[in-house]
Design a protein around this motif. Structure first.
Motif, PDB file in Angstrom:
ATOM      1  N   LYS A   1      18.288  75.013  79.348  1.00 41.21           N
ATOM      2  CA  LYS A   1      18.371  76.139  78.434  1.00 41.21           C
ATOM      3  C   LYS A   1      17.250  77.125  78.733  1.00 41.21           C
ATOM      4  CE  LYS A   1      20.363  73.544  74.546  1.00 41.21           C
ATOM      5  NZ  LYS A   1      20.190  73.146  73.121  1.00 41.21           N
ATOM      6  N   MET A   2      17.494  78.351  78.339  1.00 47.10           N
ATOM      7  CA  MET A   2      16.453  79.368  78.440  1.00 47.10           C
ATOM      8  C   MET A   2      16.551  80.235  77.192  1.00 47.10           C
ATOM      9  SD  MET A   2      15.361  81.694  81.653  1.00 47.10           S
ATOM     10  CE  MET A   2      13.749  82.486  81.647  1.00 47.10           C
ATOM     11  N   PRO A   3      15.896  79.829  76.113  1.00 46.19           N
ATOM     12  CA  PRO A   3      16.038  80.531  74.837  1.00 46.19           C
ATOM     13  C   PRO A   3      15.412  81.915  74.826  1.00 46.19           C
ATOM     14  CG  PRO A   3      14.414  78.780  74.666  1.00 46.19           C
ATOM     15  CD  PRO A   3      15.067  78.623  76.003  1.00 46.19           C
ATOM     16  N   ASN A   4      14.430  82.139  75.703  1.00 43.60           N
ATOM     17  CA  ASN A   4      13.838  83.475  75.793  1.00 43.60           C
ATOM     18  C   ASN A   4      13.272  83.675  77.197  1.00 43.60           C
ATOM     19  OD1 ASN A   4      10.964  82.520  75.814  1.00 43.60           O
ATOM     20  ND2 ASN A   4      11.535  81.815  73.759  1.00 43.60           N
ATOM     21  N   ALA A   5      12.762  84.846  77.458  1.00 43.93           N
ATOM     22  CA  ALA A   5      12.341  85.214  78.808  1.00 43.93           C
ATOM     23  C   ALA A   5      11.129  84.442  79.301  1.00 43.93           C
ATOM     24  CB  ALA A   5      12.050  86.713  78.862  1.00 43.93           C
TER      25      ALA A   5
ATOM     26  N   PHE B   1      18.974  80.997  86.142  1.00 44.42           N
ATOM     27  CA  PHE B   1      19.208  81.925  85.045  1.00 44.42           C
ATOM     28  C   PHE B   1      18.824  83.347  85.470  1.00 44.42           C
ATOM     29  CE2 PHE B   1      19.672  78.924  81.472  1.00 44.42           C
ATOM     30  CZ  PHE B   1      19.132  77.772  82.022  1.00 44.42           C
ATOM     31  N   ASN B   2      19.553  84.297  84.922  1.00 47.90           N
ATOM     32  CA  ASN B   2      19.180  85.698  85.041  1.00 47.90           C
ATOM     33  C   ASN B   2      19.167  86.295  83.633  1.00 47.90           C
ATOM     34  OD1 ASN B   2      20.760  88.768  86.060  1.00 47.90           O
ATOM     35  ND2 ASN B   2      18.593  88.301  86.118  1.00 47.90           N
ATOM     36  N   ASN B   3      18.042  86.870  83.270  1.00 46.30           N
ATOM     37  CA  ASN B   3      17.901  87.418  81.908  1.00 46.30           C
ATOM     38  C   ASN B   3      18.328  86.397  80.857  1.00 46.30           C
ATOM     39  OD1 ASN B   3      16.876  89.957  82.692  1.00 46.30           O
ATOM     40  ND2 ASN B   3      18.937  90.676  83.157  1.00 46.30           N
TER      41      ASN B   3
END
Lengths: 115, 110
Positions: A68-72, A49-51
């Motif tokens: 998933k990446m819901p936030n940083a 992931f990026n950002n």
């Protein structure tokens, strides 16, 4: 400064169960990577992931895997349903290109055993 | 398929000797190269990186890069039993992705 944090450190589950692995990257890092390591295949990149946006998921073995990446500051890797061949150590790593070189910092890993 | 190849070992050297670890890569466009050390049951940790042809020294470690031959190596001088680990070569060849070799297991005998 805390490094990459992963949980759980060990997971034992039965075939067919859902497994969720968690990762908190280093604060300020805008790239997050999920790897899988086995004796047979070595260290393989699954997705990164990026950002918070998935950039390359070509390493995800099949539809049973999702990330998933819901936030940083948080990412999950989910396996549903799990199979014995998913047994491996799963590493999360993070970095930023704002540094001079793109060293990736690895978390301690999650050792997954699927019975 | 972009590949990074390492001899799996084990490479066994006596304490105090020089350990030489080698890595070849297939993508001529590769730009940066990393050596990670991984102790059994632990995560990989970076010990050296190199971008330019030639040698780069850091303490007992020297990384060597030859882009024409697509070859990168790691020399460990005055090897210690604490250097016993698996050494992973990693290559950056696209964006921010690393491709890892299978690793070389080093054993330093007292």
């Amino acid at each position: 400064d805390a490094g990459v944090i992963q949980s759980p450190r060990h997971e034992v589950t039965e075939m067919g169960q859902e497994v969720t692995l968690r990762c908190k990257p280093i604060s300020g890092h805008d790239y997050l990577f999920w790897y899988r390591q086995t004796m047979m295949r070595g260290l393989e990149l699954l997705i990164y992931f990026n950002n918070n946006v998935p950039i390359d998921d070509s390493g995800m073995p099949e539809d049973r895997f999702s990330a998933k990446m819901p936030n940083a500051s948080f990412s999950t890797l989910k396996i549903q349903p799990s199979e014995p061949r998913d047994s491996a150590v799963y590493f999360c790593a993070s970095n930023t290109l704002a540094r001079l070189y793109n060293e990736q910092f690895f978390g301690p890993g999650t050792r997954l055993t699927v019975l | 398929q972009k590949e990074v190849e390492q001899n799996s070992g084990p490479l066994s050297v006596p304490e105090g000797a020089i350990a030489s670890l080698n890595c070849t890569y297939s993508d001529r466009g590769s730009q940066s190269f990393f050596w990670y050390r991984q102790y059994s049951g632990k995560s990989p940790e970076l010990i050296m990186f190199i971008y330019s042809n030639g040698d780069k020294e850091d303490g007992r470690f020297t990384a060597q890069l030859n882009k024409a031959s697509q070859y990168v190596s790691l020399l460990i001088r005055d090897s210690q039993p604490s250097d016993s680990a698996t050494y992973l070569c990693a290559v950056n060849n696209a964006g921010n992705m690393l491709t890892f070799g299978g690793g070389t297991r080093l054993m330093v005998k007292p």
